[in-house]
Design a protein around this motif. Structure first.
Motif, PDB file in Angstrom:
ATOM      1  N   VAL A   1      32.185  35.325  36.606  1.00 19.09           N
ATOM      2  CA  VAL A   1      33.519  35.279  37.429  1.00 19.09           C
ATOM      3  C   VAL A   1      34.753  35.124  36.596  1.00 19.09           C
ATOM      4  CG1 VAL A   1      34.867  33.670  38.584  1.00 19.09           C
ATOM      5  CG2 VAL A   1      32.766  34.603  39.550  1.00 19.09           C
ATOM      6  N   TRP A   2      34.211  34.160  35.185  1.00 15.50           N
ATOM      7  CA  TRP A   2      35.268  33.823  34.352  1.00 15.50           C
ATOM      8  C   TRP A   2      35.699  35.224  33.347  1.00 15.50           C
ATOM      9  CZ3 TRP A   2      34.881  33.717  28.681  1.00 15.50           C
ATOM     10  CH2 TRP A   2      35.844  33.371  28.161  1.00 15.50           C
ATOM     11  N   VAL A   3      34.349  35.971  33.152  1.00 18.27           N
ATOM     12  CA  VAL A   3      34.700  37.336  32.435  1.00 18.27           C
ATOM     13  C   VAL A   3      35.429  38.211  33.264  1.00 18.27           C
ATOM     14  CG1 VAL A   3      33.546  39.284  31.526  1.00 18.27           C
ATOM     15  CG2 VAL A   3      32.983  36.922  30.818  1.00 18.27           C
ATOM     16  N   GLY A   4      35.363  38.348  34.594  1.00 17.25           N
ATOM     17  CA  GLY A   4      36.044  39.223  35.332  1.00 17.25           C
ATOM     18  C   GLY A   4      37.309  38.823  35.609  1.00 17.25           C
ATOM     19  N   LYS A   5      37.621  37.600  35.570  1.00 12.54           N
ATOM     20  CA  LYS A   5      38.908  36.947  35.659  1.00 12.54           C
ATOM     21  C   LYS A   5      39.804  37.348  34.624  1.00 12.54           C
ATOM     22  CE  LYS A   5      41.751  32.863  36.899  1.00 12.54           C
ATOM     23  NZ  LYS A   5      41.435  31.537  37.028  1.00 12.54           N
ATOM     24  N   ARG A   6      39.086  37.312  33.231  1.00  8.87           N
ATOM     25  CA  ARG A   6      39.790  37.255  32.130  1.00  8.87           C
ATOM     26  C   ARG A   6      40.076  39.023  31.908  1.00  8.87           C
ATOM     27  NH1 ARG A   6      42.010  33.189  28.990  1.00  8.87           N
ATOM     28  NH2 ARG A   6      40.889  31.415  29.400  1.00  8.87           N
TER      29      ARG A   6
ATOM     30  N   ALA B   1      43.776  43.583  31.981  1.00  7.17           N
ATOM     31  CA  ALA B   1      44.082  44.981  32.493  1.00  7.17           C
ATOM     32  C   ALA B   1      45.497  44.878  33.176  1.00  7.17           C
ATOM     33  CB  ALA B   1      43.059  45.276  33.700  1.00  7.17           C
ATOM     34  N   LEU B   2      46.092  43.753  33.883  1.00  7.73           N
ATOM     35  CA  LEU B   2      47.288  43.967  34.725  1.00  7.73           C
ATOM     36  C   LEU B   2      48.407  43.778  33.384  1.00  7.73           C
ATOM     37  CD1 LEU B   2      46.380  41.501  37.655  1.00  7.73           C
ATOM     38  CD2 LEU B   2      47.269  43.818  37.702  1.00  7.73           C
ATOM     39  N   ARG B   3      47.956  42.801  32.388  1.00 10.62           N
ATOM     40  CA  ARG B   3      49.002  42.989  31.429  1.00 10.62           C
ATOM     41  C   ARG B   3      49.414  44.219  30.834  1.00 10.62           C
ATOM     42  NH1 ARG B   3      46.961  39.091  27.411  1.00 10.62           N
ATOM     43  NH2 ARG B   3      45.287  38.622  28.961  1.00 10.62           N
ATOM     44  N   LYS B   4      48.232  45.020  30.621  1.00  6.08           N
ATOM     45  CA  LYS B   4      48.382  46.315  29.917  1.00  6.08           C
ATOM     46  C   LYS B   4      48.789  47.574  31.053  1.00  6.08           C
ATOM     47  CE  LYS B   4      46.410  45.357  26.114  1.00  6.08           C
ATOM     48  NZ  LYS B   4      47.324  45.774  24.693  1.00  6.08           N
ATOM     49  N   ALA B   5      48.732  47.142  32.261  1.00  7.75           N
ATOM     50  CA  ALA B   5      49.297  48.251  33.161  1.00  7.75           C
ATOM     51  C   ALA B   5      50.758  48.173  33.227  1.00  7.75           C
ATOM     52  CB  ALA B   5      48.708  47.857  34.324  1.00  7.75           C
ATOM     53  N   LYS B   6      51.603  49.103  33.254  1.00  4.10           N
ATOM     54  CA  LYS B   6      52.735  49.162  33.515  1.00  4.10           C
ATOM     55  C   LYS B   6      53.139  49.073  35.125  1.00  4.10           C
ATOM     56  CE  LYS B   6      54.085  51.584  29.471  1.00  4.10           C
ATOM     57  NZ  LYS B   6      54.564  52.998  28.992  1.00  4.10           N
TER      58      LYS B   6
END
Length: 95
Positions: free
Chosen positions: A78-83, A88-93
């Motif tokens: 869960v921790w790795v998935g959350k990270r 991914a959300l930071r990289k997505a425009k």
């Protein structure tokens, strides 16, 4: 065979205790914890949650190390998935 008998006895005791505690704190916790979409008939919720808790508790009594390692592994996943999701959300425009 002995492990199976111990598991059955632990299951029966935990199921009895969970059903008995449903009118007290356990039922209130489950009502607050479950989202409205997952709530059904209160009588069904009582049995389903009590049986699930009894299975988990009996298994934890019989094989505590396996359950503890499983919980640690799930927490790490869960921790790795959350990270990864945050990355991914930071990289997505998003505009």
């Amino acid at each position: 065979m002995t492990v199976f008998i111990v598991w059955l006895v632990a299951f029966a005791v935990l199921l009895f205790l969970a059903l008995k505690a449903w009118e007290g704190a356990l039922g209130g916790v489950v009502e607050r914890w479950l989202p409205a979409q997952l709530r059904g008939d209160p009588a069904q919720d009582r049995w389903m949650v009590s049986v699930a808790l009894a299975i988990l508790g009996a298994t934890f009594i019989v094989k505590p190390i396996s359950m503890l390692l499983t919980l640690i592994l799930l927490a790490l996943l869960v921790w790795v998935g959350k990270r990864l999701a945050c990355w991914a959300l930071r990289k997505a425009k998003l505009h």
